[in-house]
Design a protein around this motif. Structure first.
Motif, PDB file in Angstrom:
ATOM      1  N   PRO A 143       0.665  -1.269   0.156  1.00  0.00           N
ATOM      2  CA  PRO A 143       0.064   0.098  -0.046  1.00  0.00           C
ATOM      3  C   PRO A 143       0.950   1.238  -0.032  1.00  0.00           C
ATOM      4  O   PRO A 143       1.955   1.064   0.579  1.00  0.00           O
ATOM      5  CB  PRO A 143      -0.779  -0.101   1.306  1.00  0.00           C
ATOM      6  CG  PRO A 143       0.129  -0.807   2.377  1.00  0.00           C
ATOM      7  CD  PRO A 143       0.940  -2.116   1.153  1.00  0.00           C
ATOM      8  N   THR A 144       0.552   2.372  -0.468  1.00  0.00           N
ATOM      9  CA  THR A 144       1.300   3.625  -0.617  1.00  0.00           C
ATOM     10  C   THR A 144       0.241   4.759  -0.021  1.00  0.00           C
ATOM     11  O   THR A 144       0.575   5.851  -0.208  1.00  0.00           O
ATOM     12  CB  THR A 144       1.482   3.988  -2.104  1.00  0.00           C
ATOM     13  OG1 THR A 144       0.230   4.074  -2.920  1.00  0.00           O
ATOM     14  CG2 THR A 144       2.404   2.945  -2.562  1.00  0.00           C
ATOM     15  N   LYS A 145      -0.842   4.337   0.729  1.00  0.00           N
ATOM     16  CA  LYS A 145      -1.606   5.307   1.237  1.00  0.00           C
ATOM     17  C   LYS A 145      -2.061   4.839   2.619  1.00  0.00           C
ATOM     18  O   LYS A 145      -2.359   3.546   2.593  1.00  0.00           O
ATOM     19  CB  LYS A 145      -2.723   5.937   0.402  1.00  0.00           C
ATOM     20  CG  LYS A 145      -2.349   6.403  -0.617  1.00  0.00           C
ATOM     21  CD  LYS A 145      -3.644   7.101  -1.595  1.00  0.00           C
ATOM     22  CE  LYS A 145      -3.588   7.956  -2.850  1.00  0.00           C
ATOM     23  NZ  LYS A 145      -4.712   8.299  -3.469  1.00  0.00           N
ATOM     24  N   MET A 202       4.636  16.008  -2.737  1.00  0.00           N
ATOM     25  CA  MET A 202       5.272  15.483  -3.506  1.00  0.00           C
ATOM     26  C   MET A 202       5.362  14.073  -3.584  1.00  0.00           C
ATOM     27  O   MET A 202       5.881  13.518  -2.461  1.00  0.00           O
ATOM     28  CB  MET A 202       6.569  16.119  -3.740  1.00  0.00           C
ATOM     29  CG  MET A 202       7.528  15.935  -4.730  1.00  0.00           C
ATOM     30  SD  MET A 202       9.146  16.611  -4.868  1.00  0.00           S
ATOM     31  CE  MET A 202       8.726  18.154  -5.177  1.00  0.00           C
ATOM     32  N   PRO A 203       5.346  13.341  -4.502  1.00  0.00           N
ATOM     33  CA  PRO A 203       5.167  11.850  -4.621  1.00  0.00           C
ATOM     34  C   PRO A 203       6.590  11.252  -4.942  1.00  0.00           C
ATOM     35  O   PRO A 203       7.360  12.025  -5.718  1.00  0.00           O
ATOM     36  CB  PRO A 203       4.203  11.583  -5.666  1.00  0.00           C
ATOM     37  CG  PRO A 203       4.051  12.381  -6.631  1.00  0.00           C
ATOM     38  CD  PRO A 203       4.315  13.802  -5.788  1.00  0.00           C
ATOM     39  N   PHE A 204       7.014  10.182  -4.531  1.00  0.00           N
ATOM     40  CA  PHE A 204       8.241   9.669  -4.729  1.00  0.00           C
ATOM     41  C   PHE A 204       8.114   8.106  -4.467  1.00  0.00           C
ATOM     42  O   PHE A 204       7.777   7.756  -3.350  1.00  0.00           O
ATOM     43  CB  PHE A 204       9.457  10.054  -3.866  1.00  0.00           C
ATOM     44  CG  PHE A 204      10.702   9.310  -4.011  1.00  0.00           C
ATOM     45  CD1 PHE A 204      11.234  10.040  -5.124  1.00  0.00           C
ATOM     46  CD2 PHE A 204      11.054   8.202  -3.428  1.00  0.00           C
ATOM     47  CE1 PHE A 204      12.583   9.310  -5.571  1.00  0.00           C
ATOM     48  CE2 PHE A 204      12.268   7.621  -3.801  1.00  0.00           C
ATOM     49  CZ  PHE A 204      12.880   8.078  -4.792  1.00  0.00           C
ATOM     50  N   GLU A 205       8.020   7.314  -5.482  1.00  0.00           N
ATOM     51  CA  GLU A 205       7.874   5.913  -5.610  1.00  0.00           C
ATOM     52  C   GLU A 205       6.415   5.466  -4.977  1.00  0.00           C
ATOM     53  O   GLU A 205       6.331   4.355  -4.116  1.00  0.00           O
ATOM     54  CB  GLU A 205       8.929   4.995  -4.957  1.00  0.00           C
ATOM     55  CG  GLU A 205      10.280   5.140  -5.635  1.00  0.00           C
ATOM     56  CD  GLU A 205      11.395   4.423  -4.994  1.00  0.00           C
ATOM     57  OE1 GLU A 205      11.217   3.708  -4.175  1.00  0.00           O
ATOM     58  OE2 GLU A 205      12.551   4.485  -5.517  1.00  0.00           O
ATOM     59  N   GLY A 206       5.537   6.258  -5.069  1.00  0.00           N
ATOM     60  CA  GLY A 206       4.136   5.818  -4.630  1.00  0.00           C
ATOM     61  C   GLY A 206       3.655   6.393  -3.337  1.00  0.00           C
ATOM     62  O   GLY A 206       2.673   6.548  -3.109  1.00  0.00           O
ATOM     63  N   LEU A 207       4.756   6.988  -2.509  1.00  0.00           N
ATOM     64  CA  LEU A 207       4.438   7.476  -1.427  1.00  0.00           C
ATOM     65  C   LEU A 207       4.908   9.215  -1.320  1.00  0.00           C
ATOM     66  O   LEU A 207       5.635   9.551  -2.134  1.00  0.00           O
ATOM     67  CB  LEU A 207       5.319   6.915  -0.387  1.00  0.00           C
ATOM     68  CG  LEU A 207       5.170   5.608  -0.096  1.00  0.00           C
ATOM     69  CD1 LEU A 207       6.138   5.185   1.257  1.00  0.00           C
ATOM     70  CD2 LEU A 207       3.773   5.162   0.567  1.00  0.00           C
ATOM     71  N   SER A 208       3.972   9.776  -0.563  1.00  0.00           N
ATOM     72  CA  SER A 208       4.239  11.285  -0.519  1.00  0.00           C
ATOM     73  C   SER A 208       5.351  11.370   0.455  1.00  0.00           C
ATOM     74  O   SER A 208       5.706  10.621   1.296  1.00  0.00           O
ATOM     75  CB  SER A 208       3.023  12.032  -0.249  1.00  0.00           C
ATOM     76  OG  SER A 208       2.661  11.701   1.276  1.00  0.00           O
ATOM     77  N   LEU A 209       5.839  12.594   0.269  1.00  0.00           N
ATOM     78  CA  LEU A 209       6.989  12.976   1.231  1.00  0.00           C
ATOM     79  C   LEU A 209       6.234  13.078   2.840  1.00  0.00           C
ATOM     80  O   LEU A 209       6.993  12.593   3.667  1.00  0.00           O
ATOM     81  CB  LEU A 209       7.343  14.423   0.833  1.00  0.00           C
ATOM     82  CG  LEU A 209       8.122  14.733  -0.361  1.00  0.00           C
ATOM     83  CD1 LEU A 209       8.562  16.011  -0.548  1.00  0.00           C
ATOM     84  CD2 LEU A 209       9.481  13.555  -0.513  1.00  0.00           C
ATOM     85  N   THR A 254      18.424  14.817   2.272  1.00  0.00           N
ATOM     86  CA  THR A 254      18.494  13.382   1.812  1.00  0.00           C
ATOM     87  C   THR A 254      17.346  13.284   0.822  1.00  0.00           C
ATOM     88  O   THR A 254      16.375  13.890   0.855  1.00  0.00           O
ATOM     89  CB  THR A 254      18.138  12.578   3.266  1.00  0.00           C
ATOM     90  OG1 THR A 254      18.233  11.261   3.022  1.00  0.00           O
ATOM     91  CG2 THR A 254      16.872  13.171   3.855  1.00  0.00           C
ATOM     92  N   SER A 255      17.589  12.167   0.249  1.00  0.00           N
ATOM     93  CA  SER A 255      16.605  11.610  -0.612  1.00  0.00           C
ATOM     94  C   SER A 255      15.395  10.861   0.160  1.00  0.00           C
ATOM     95  O   SER A 255      15.798  10.259   1.318  1.00  0.00           O
ATOM     96  CB  SER A 255      17.200  10.419  -1.610  1.00  0.00           C
ATOM     97  OG  SER A 255      17.907   9.422  -0.818  1.00  0.00           O
ATOM     98  N   PRO A 256      14.263  10.767  -0.331  1.00  0.00           N
ATOM     99  CA  PRO A 256      13.163  10.041   0.420  1.00  0.00           C
ATOM    100  C   PRO A 256      13.539   8.561   1.114  1.00  0.00           C
ATOM    101  O   PRO A 256      13.160   8.359   1.922  1.00  0.00           O
ATOM    102  CB  PRO A 256      12.171  10.168  -0.321  1.00  0.00           C
ATOM    103  CG  PRO A 256      12.316  11.219  -1.383  1.00  0.00           C
ATOM    104  CD  PRO A 256      13.819  11.220  -1.769  1.00  0.00           C
ATOM    105  N   GLN A 257      14.256   7.929  -0.037  1.00  0.00           N
ATOM    106  CA  GLN A 257      14.549   6.397   0.474  1.00  0.00           C
ATOM    107  C   GLN A 257      15.586   6.263   1.597  1.00  0.00           C
ATOM    108  O   GLN A 257      15.693   5.132   2.227  1.00  0.00           O
ATOM    109  CB  GLN A 257      14.702   5.475  -0.681  1.00  0.00           C
ATOM    110  CG  GLN A 257      16.129   5.747  -1.194  1.00  0.00           C
ATOM    111  CD  GLN A 257      16.080   6.929  -2.294  1.00  0.00           C
ATOM    112  OE1 GLN A 257      15.407   7.609  -2.539  1.00  0.00           O
ATOM    113  NE2 GLN A 257      16.818   6.618  -3.486  1.00  0.00           N
TER     114      GLN A 257
END
Length: 448
Positions: free
Chosen positions: A134-136, A257-264, A426-429
């Protein structure tokens, strides 16, 4: 009658084999006009097919529960992680069956239903395993497990429906919390991407007196205890405990802002939970503040067992807003709620250097009273674009603009450091790892 219809006829489906057999009968009747010697063969063939059809239906429905199926999941799903789903099937018929299994997964995944095919011998039990990411955050509705089965005759198939209307909540990421727990207690933190930090000075909180062993700092020898025991004894110290660690999460539009399906915002929430877990394991207190155009949730820092669950329950429902964050309200809240010097980790994002400068007066005021760490994000797409060779004039233009924005992000970090405000770009991941690394570094340096 309606219930009988729903029970038997609504779940009965004609198979391709039956249509093929009926097509052959039609051909026989057509050929009979040209070849009289076929006689009654078309009629006999049709009768046999209908007899087999009746036998097939009886065989499938004679056993009320010929197939059993159950879905096994956790009580809640972890956002942004691969969550294992298991479907267990059992064949109670006296013969082997081919099954088609359709699991009706929640609509949020925007995928067609999971479709599996397998063969079960009589009495066999098999499991189907798959993962959902899931991404939400929120509630996810699972539908039925639809199982289609047929007898060896194969003229019809029967549908079974299991485990309908199951709702699972999707909480902020908690699957990897065990890994971060190891990070908090392990001496080999490089395995988790945590660099070793040289410890500065000596912690002032006394722990115990123990026998001297090779490698102990000779400056910690307790001469009085040594004289009493007749052997070298040393004092041991531990990190200072019960410090306040607050995660401050910006819910304004910059975190959409989204990144790989997840928001920041989702990345910030996941990192906040991991940091709170590690802080509590290090005997510190964890707290939470959320804000957008107004102050959202305020959870005072505590180390009670239910604190992490309370933080997760609050963050489970948080959503981004469309307005800018109210930094004046944040400063007022921090001054009124946090009474002693604490570590405040502020998760936000800056679209430009001017956006940072608008917030800088409030950040400087907060940093006067607390140790402030501002966490903001790299744009990984721009970073990738800047390293890609340009093929034409338009490519050169795009690459130049990308490099300009990347340079501006680095300028923001320098601007914060100029006023003594710690920053993490940093990058999100890599957000969670970098935030925990910064916390452990500050603990090692005795800055909190």
């Amino acid at each position: 009658m309606k219930k009988i219809f729903e029970k038997y006829y609504s779940n009965l489906f004609l198979a391709d084999r039956l249509f093929a057999a009926l097509a052959c009968c039609v051909m026989l009747f057509i050929l009979k006009f040209f070849f009289k010697w076929l006689g009654e063969i078309p009629e006999i063939a049709t009768l046999v097919i209908f007899l087999l059809l009746a036998v097939d239906v009886v065989v499938l429905y004679r056993n009320e529960k010929g197939i059993e199926a159950h879905r096994f999941t956790a009580k809640r799903l972890s956002n942004g992680d691969e969550n294992p789903i298991q479907i267990e099937l059992q064949n109670r018929y006296g013969f082997g069956v081919k099954l088609r299994v359709i699991d009706e997964i929640p609509f949020q995944f925007q995928l067609r239903d999971k479709d599996f095919k397998l063969y079960l011998k009589s009495g066999d039990v098999k499991s189907i395993h798959y993962n959902l990411r899931p991404t939400k955050r929120g509630e996810y509705d699972f539908g039925f497990i639809r199982v289609y089965t047929g007898s060896p005759i194969g003229l019809v198939s029967r549908r079974y429906n299991f485990d309908g209307a199951k709702v699972l909540p999707v909480f902020p990421s908690f699957i990897n919390l065990g890994q971060y727990e190891l990070m908090a207690i392990s001496n080999n933190l490089t395995e988790f991407g945590i660099k070793k930090i040289r410890k500065i000075g000596q912690s002032s909180e006394f722990d115990q007196i123990k026998n001297y062993v090779g490698g102990d700092d000779i400056r910690t020898i307790n001469w009085k205890a040594t004289a009493r025991k007749g052997g070298l004894m040393v004092n041991t110290y531990t990190d200072e405990r019960s410090q306040n660690v607050y995660c401050v999460i910006d819910k304004s539009r910059v975190m959409r802002m989204p990144f790989e399906g997840l928001s920041l915002l989702d990345y910030a929430i996941n990192a906040s939970i991991a940091l709170s877990k590690v802080a509590m394991l290090k005997q510190d207190k964890a707290g939470l503040i959320t804000l957008s155009e107004t102050i959202g949730t305020v959870i005072p820092a505590e180390r009670k067992p239910a604190q992490l669950g309370q933080i997760m329950q609050v963050l489970y429902k948080e959503k981004t807003r469309y307005l800018e964050s109210n930094m004046e309200a944040l400063y007022s809240t921090i001054r009124s709620v946090i009474k002693q010097r604490s570590l405040a980790v502020f998760f936000t994002n800056f679209e430009s250097l001017s956006a940072l400068q608008r917030q800088m007066p409030y950040l400087k005021k907060i940093s006067k009273y607390h140790l402030l760490v501002v966490v903001f994000f790299e744009n990984t797409e721009l970073k990738s674009l800047s390293t890609t060779p340009a093929k034409d004039v338009e490519g050169i233009y795009h690459k130049t603009i990308a490099e300009k924005f990347i340079y501006e992000k680095k300028q923001m970090a320098l601007e914060l450091n100029k006023y003594g405000i710690l920053s993490i770009l940093t990058s999100p991941q890599k957000l969670t790892i970098n935030v925990i690394n910064q916390y452990l570094a500050l603990k090692a340096q005795q800055r909190i």
